[in-house]
Design an enzyme around this catalytic site. Sequence first.
Site: not given
Ligand code: MG
Length: 254
Positions: A10, A12
């Site tokens: 992932d 962010d």
């Molecule tokens: Mg995230």
Amino acid sequence: MSEVGAVVFDTDGVLLATAERHAAAWKEAFDGCLADWAVRTGARPRVFDTVRDYRDLVDGRSRIDGAKAFLTARRIDLPVGTPEDPPGCGTAHAVAARKERIFAEMLRAEDATVFDDVRPALLRLREMQVRCAAVSASRHARSLLRAANLLVLFEAVVDGRDADTLALPGKPAPDLFLAATERLGTGPDRTAVVEDAVVGVEAGRRGRFRLVVGLDRDAVPQVADALRAHGAHAVLPDLGPLPALLAALESSRP
Ligand SMILES: [Mg+2]
């Protein structure tokens, strides 16, 4: 090569320290509409909490799903609208567009920050011949990774623009992660997922990934517990121990 031949990250909160900016943009987008919604509904909805509401309602979700989750949680009944709605307070899509405009303005003002542990971990994984991909629900992820000089360390990227083009449902559906493994030419049974959001670890489990790693960068016990409860096999404080974790899987193979 290790039993886990690929890792899907992932973006962010895992690779880039963008979570605070996303949270601030959501707060400005929601709180700026509260007066308008109070008039419409007669209620006084609570302001957006950048820690709890960010984590429970919007983190990891697509923009429109995040906007809908907040409105539902505050019992604010708005029409969904359409993706063409301009920024505003009158529909879920208009609120999502408000957040997008505010976030884009914030990005112009600042560069993306990479967590210190990211580059060493990615370089070690490359030495181990583990292929890496970055995934995000955000349409900005690829350009932020490029600005941070991280793009060269990934063999594949799937971000919000790809999700739109391919009509992929957002997390907790596993489709973004599965699209990344497809681009890497591997399968989920040989791939690890690294996520900091509850909806993300859930997506990893639903996609039957070999290993789902939750990331709890702020070392909050409740967050680690929630990540485990939603399907993380392991929870790490940063990416430092990840290469050793993958190597241990290999050596424990029967
Ligand atoms: Mg995230």
